[in-house]
Design an enzyme around this catalytic site. Structure first.
Site: not given
Ligand SMILES: Nc1c(NC[C@H](O)[C@H](O)[C@H](O)CO)[nH]c(=O)[nH]c1=O
Ligand SMILES: CC(=O)[C@@H](O)COP(=O)(O)O
Length: 167
Positions: A31, A66, A89-90, A94, A97, A136
């Protein structure tokens, strides 16, 4: 110390012992791969600068942040790595999550580190927007992948020092 206006990736590795014999895993998430590839490459750069051989830098990918803890656990379970650097990178969306992913990966990485008694490093960006991430991952605030690899080598050095001391 807040990152604002600081490059936190400046580091001094001169006090590290010889790292050439170490084997270190780098697990990166797919991601936001513009960011995670920069973090991954920064971590690898540090490991190579400390004379780890290419063979002893074990690079694996997982779908998202995750999955980083389980990817690190797979390496600890099936490989002889001395440490694992996890980079991801997270970026906030919206919904809530973001919170669950960030909490899950932070606690998960900590748990794997303690379970296997070896450094498993949290090199995961948890940002509100892509601009913060870019800053970063090689931008004005440095590269958190570099910092994570430095932390891994320092923790291995600490563990080796204590395991060899006759206190
Ligand atoms: N939104 C982001 C995610 N979401 C996916 C989760 O990490 C995971 O793969 C999914 O929930 C299935 O278990 N992951 C990131 O690394 N960065 C994001 O911004
Ligand atoms: C961190 C996430 O999973 C996020 O980017 C997903 O986006 P959303 O919260 O708009 O479904």
């Amino acid at each position: 110390m807040a990152t604002e206006n600081k490059n936190l990736s400046q580091h001094d590795l001169n006090d590290l012992p010889d790292c050439s014999g170490l084997r270190v895993g780098v697990v990166f998430s797919e991601w936001n791969d513009e960011i995670t590839h920069a973090l991954r490459d920064g971590a690898i750069e540090v490991l190579k600068s400390q004379n780890l051989s290419d063979h002893n830098i074990v690079v694996k990918s997982v779908p998202g942040s995750f999955e980083l803890p389980l990817g690190a656990q797979f390496l600890c379970e099936h490989d002889t790595v001395d440490a694992v650097v996890c980079v991801g990178s997270v970026i906030r969306g919206e919904t809530s999550h973001f919170e669950y992913v960030c909490q899950g990966v932070a606690h998960g990485i900590k748990d794997v580190s303690l379970k296997y008694n070896k450094p498993v490093i949290f090199g995961v960006l948890t940002d509100d927007n892509i601009e913060q991430s870019r800053a970063r991952a090689g931008g004005k605030h440095g590269n958190k992948g570099i910092e994570a690899a430095v932390a891994a080598l320092k923790m291995v050095a600490l563990q080796m020092d204590l395991s060899q001391s006759n206190y």
